[in-house]
Motif scaffolding. Structure first.
Motif, PDB file in Angstrom:
ATOM      1  N   SER B  88       0.847  -1.201   0.000  1.00 41.81           N
ATOM      2  CA  SER B  88       0.000   0.000   0.000  1.00 41.81           C
ATOM      3  C   SER B  88       0.876   1.243   0.000  1.00 41.81           C
ATOM      4  CB  SER B  88      -0.902   0.032   1.236  1.00 41.81           C
ATOM      5  OG  SER B  88      -1.748  -1.060   1.216  1.00 41.81           O
ATOM      6  N   VAL B 172      -6.967   2.218   9.866  1.00 39.07           N
ATOM      7  CA  VAL B 172      -7.536   1.568   8.685  1.00 39.07           C
ATOM      8  C   VAL B 172      -6.642   1.835   7.479  1.00 39.07           C
ATOM      9  CG1 VAL B 172      -9.533   1.431   7.157  1.00 39.07           C
ATOM     10  CG2 VAL B 172      -9.868   1.800   9.593  1.00 39.07           C
ATOM     11  N   THR B 173      -6.260   0.770   6.797  1.00 37.85           N
ATOM     12  CA  THR B 173      -5.465   0.905   5.580  1.00 37.85           C
ATOM     13  C   THR B 173      -6.347   0.519   4.394  1.00 37.85           C
ATOM     14  OG1 THR B 173      -3.515   0.259   6.843  1.00 37.85           O
ATOM     15  CG2 THR B 173      -3.319   0.174   4.458  1.00 37.85           C
ATOM     16  N   ASN B 174      -6.447   1.434   3.470  1.00 40.53           N
ATOM     17  CA  ASN B 174      -7.286   1.186   2.303  1.00 40.53           C
ATOM     18  C   ASN B 174      -6.556   0.277   1.312  1.00 40.53           C
ATOM     19  OD1 ASN B 174      -9.162   1.361   0.314  1.00 40.53           O
ATOM     20  ND2 ASN B 174      -9.362   3.582   0.422  1.00 40.53           N
ATOM     21  N   ASP B 176      -7.623  -0.455  -1.754  1.00 37.03           N
ATOM     22  CA  ASP B 176      -8.279  -0.272  -3.055  1.00 37.03           C
ATOM     23  C   ASP B 176      -7.410  -0.769  -4.216  1.00 37.03           C
ATOM     24  OD1 ASP B 176     -10.786   0.572  -2.693  1.00 37.03           O
ATOM     25  OD2 ASP B 176     -10.344   2.719  -2.748  1.00 37.03           O
ATOM     26  N   ARG B 179      -8.061  -4.539  -4.217  1.00 42.57           N
ATOM     27  CA  ARG B 179      -9.421  -5.042  -3.929  1.00 42.57           C
ATOM     28  C   ARG B 179      -9.957  -5.870  -5.105  1.00 42.57           C
ATOM     29  NH1 ARG B 179     -14.152  -1.217  -1.853  1.00 42.57           N
ATOM     30  NH2 ARG B 179     -12.789  -1.265  -0.072  1.00 42.57           N
ATOM     31  N   GLY B 266     -11.079  -5.667   1.068  1.00 43.54           N
ATOM     32  CA  GLY B 266     -10.694  -4.372   0.495  1.00 43.54           C
ATOM     33  C   GLY B 266     -10.274  -3.334   1.510  1.00 43.54           C
ATOM     34  N   THR B 267     -10.325  -3.686   2.786  1.00 50.04           N
ATOM     35  CA  THR B 267      -9.884  -2.765   3.836  1.00 50.04           C
ATOM     36  C   THR B 267      -9.104  -3.555   4.879  1.00 50.04           C
ATOM     37  OG1 THR B 267     -11.988  -1.630   3.541  1.00 50.04           O
ATOM     38  CG2 THR B 267     -10.685  -0.974   5.425  1.00 50.04           C
ATOM     39  N   ASN B 269      -7.929  -3.574   8.622  1.00 49.05           N
ATOM     40  CA  ASN B 269      -8.032  -2.996   9.951  1.00 49.05           C
ATOM     41  C   ASN B 269      -6.692  -3.276  10.624  1.00 49.05           C
ATOM     42  OD1 ASN B 269      -9.129  -1.916  12.258  1.00 49.05           O
ATOM     43  ND2 ASN B 269     -11.050  -3.027  12.007  1.00 49.05           N
ATOM     44  N   THR B 270      -5.769  -2.328  10.546  1.00 48.57           N
ATOM     45  CA  THR B 270      -4.350  -2.582  10.846  1.00 48.57           C
ATOM     46  C   THR B 270      -4.116  -3.325  12.159  1.00 48.57           C
ATOM     47  OG1 THR B 270      -3.979  -0.495   9.724  1.00 48.57           O
ATOM     48  CG2 THR B 270      -2.086  -1.463  10.818  1.00 48.57           C
ATOM     49  N   SER B 273      -7.469  -6.837  12.296  1.00 47.52           N
ATOM     50  CA  SER B 273      -7.884  -7.822  11.285  1.00 47.52           C
ATOM     51  C   SER B 273      -7.383  -9.228  11.591  1.00 47.52           C
ATOM     52  CB  SER B 273      -7.380  -7.406   9.907  1.00 47.52           C
ATOM     53  OG  SER B 273      -8.211  -6.420   9.375  1.00 47.52           O
TER      54      SER B 273
END
Lengths: 131, 370
Positions: B88, B172-174, B176, B179, B266-267, B269-270, B273
């Motif tokens: 990312s 939160v790390t996107n 995208d 995804r 797609g997301t 949760n650092t 998760s």
């Protein structure tokens, strides 16, 4: 009778094979990085002067497609951002009429390495280059 | 006589498959009350199967080696997440990004798996609780590294990832950039239902790998180690090394599983998760009828289907039954933990019952011989 390889030789062979595997994986990683790296290009539609000192006006209205991604719509002296993944890209520039219908289209191949550090792309210049 | 033995067989079947049967019945009631259409449920099940199967499959190898349910798989999940944070930051997208994340995660997962394996070898017979606590310990280390190390010691250049203070990764790390990159790699739609074919192909390859692995020398060693540690040791199998290898493989596969899971979501949760990855994967496997000592590929798919069917239908069933979807949410959370407890209790009880049955049979045979 064929002599069995020594233990030292077997260990060396194992180390060599492991090194080759690690190098291949590193190579794969570098290749993935180069191919998958996404660059944010800043697209502009400005008048410019070419190397011969000739002035070219900005385009009236264009739609810019980079590698079949969502198009970026630019008016005269307008700017926007586009994304390009990898090193080699294809840009399709569609010149639009008053009703935003395409009247002429030009395609140009370019590389991120050809751009400046800020990744600025002057669409009018690229249009002229794609002649 | 025949009917009595048939009755025994049914009882034995019900005993052996108590958890999936209970789940199937509860889910059937849930489906009825939730009023979901068949298309919606099929789509949800396909998505969730693709999302979770790889993670659950990674649990099979340690069970084969007699190390029980590998709660330490969260270590692999952490390694996968570190790989995702890096891609990312570097803005590497698509399948290339996923592959790069997997390549970054691999050495980390090997290291974590080796550490976990060494610790579990020191705690023989208490592997599950040890790996569970090890997961908590490593969670602390992960949080320390990601919250304080990233952006200060480890260079993170993307300002969207780093906290405003200049170091530490945001909550939160996107994702995208990756995804659905695997799920949508091969487009297939059947009657309006999207099938993530590429993910299923990868899962299929993994299943074939497990089948092949069981037949290899190391696979046979693991099975022997799983059946009896001292007998395997006497037979010249390096049991400790074999156990470490099983945990390393499981951890590496869990890292890949977490990457597949998160590309679907797609997301990232650092900081959270990975926490639930182990519990939910283990609960899914147990729901499929697996035990601490025995698990198959069929258990994986049955479990993921039943467990996630419950996840999908319970909120709506709760809403239509008692007028509050939150009841269904609570229900599915406590069911998850209750299933793990039930499976562990059933396993202990079944082991005791099997021992009793074996002793009774031995006495009967001895009596007959006398």
């Amino acid at each position: 009778m064929k002599e069995l390889p020594s233990r030292r030789r077997i260990i060396l062979k194992h180390i060599l094979v492991n090194c080759v595997i690690v190098l291949l994986l590193i190579g794969l990683g570098v290749w993935c990085y180069v191919q998958g790296k996404t660059y944010k290009l800043s697209l502009g539609n400005y008048a410019f002067t070419d190397q011969n000192g000739e002035e070219h006006p900005a385009l009236e209205a264009v739609e810019v497609f980079i590698d079949d991604k969502e198009p970026v719509f630019l008016l005269e002296d307008d700017s926007g951002t586009g994304e390009a993944t990898g090193r080699q890209h294809t840009m399709v520039i569609k010149l639009l009429d008053e009703n935003d219908n395409p009247i002429e289209s030009r395609t140009l191949k370019f590389s991120v390495a050809d751009l400046d550090d800020n990744l600025d792309v002057n669409v009018a210049e690229f249009w002229n280059r794609a002649k | 006589m025949k009917s009595s033995s048939g009755g025994n067989a049914v009882t034995l079947f019900c005993m052996r498959n108590a958890v999936p049967i209970v789940f199937l019945l509860v889910s059937a009631v849930g489906i009825y009350y939730s009023q979901f259409t068949a298309e919606y449920l099929i789509q949800e099940m396909l998505t969730r199967l693709a999302r979770n199967s790889f993670l659950v499959l990674s649990l099979l190898i340690p069970i084969m080696a007699g190390m029980g349910l590998n709660f330490g798989m969260v270590l692999g999940a952490m390694a996968g997440q570190i790989g995702l944070i890096f891609i990312s930051d570097w803005n590497v997208s698509g399948l290339y990004g996923m592959t790069l994340a997997a390549l970054i995660a691999t050495p980390l997962a090997i290291l974590f798996g080796w550490m976990c394996g060494v610790v579990l070898n020191k705690a023989r017979g208490r592997e599950m609780v040890t790996s569970y606590i090890l997961g908590f310990f490593m969670n602390g280390v992960y949080q320390l590294v990601v919250l304080y190390g990233f952006g200060s010691l480890v260079p993170i250049l993307n300002p969207e990832l780093v906290l405003s203070r200049g170091y530490g990764i945001r909550n939160v790390t996107n994702l995208d950039n990756i995804r659905g990159s695997l799920d949508n790699a091969i487009e297939l739609e059947i009657m309006g239902i999207h099938v993530p074919l590429a993910t299923f192909l990868l899962i299929g390859v993994f299943c074939l790998f497990i089948l092949w692995f069981r037949r290899t020398k190391i696979g046979q060693d693991m099975r022997a180690t799983g059946q009896d540690l001292s007998v395997a040791h006497s037979a010249g199998i390096p049991v400790m090394r074999t156990r470490i290898i099983s945990i390393v493989i499981s951890t590496v596969l869990a890292a890949y599983g977490q990457i597949i899971f998160l590309q679907n979501v797609g997301t990232l949760n650092t900081y959270n998760s990975h926490e639930q990855a182990g519990v939910f994967a283990i609960a899914s496997l147990l729901v499929g009828g697996a035990t601490v000592a025995r698990a198959s590929i069929l258990n994986v798919f049955t479990g993921v289907l039943l467990f996630h069917l419950m996840f999908v239908v319970s909120p709506m069933a709760g809403k239509y039954l008692v007028g509050d979807a939150q009841i269904g949410e609570y229900f599915r959370v406590f069911v998850c933990y209750a299933i793990i407890s039930l499976a562990l209790v059933l396993h202990a009880w079944r082991r005791h019952a099997d021992k009793e049955r074996a002793r009774a049979a031995l006495r009967g045979e001895a009596g007959g011989a006398a």
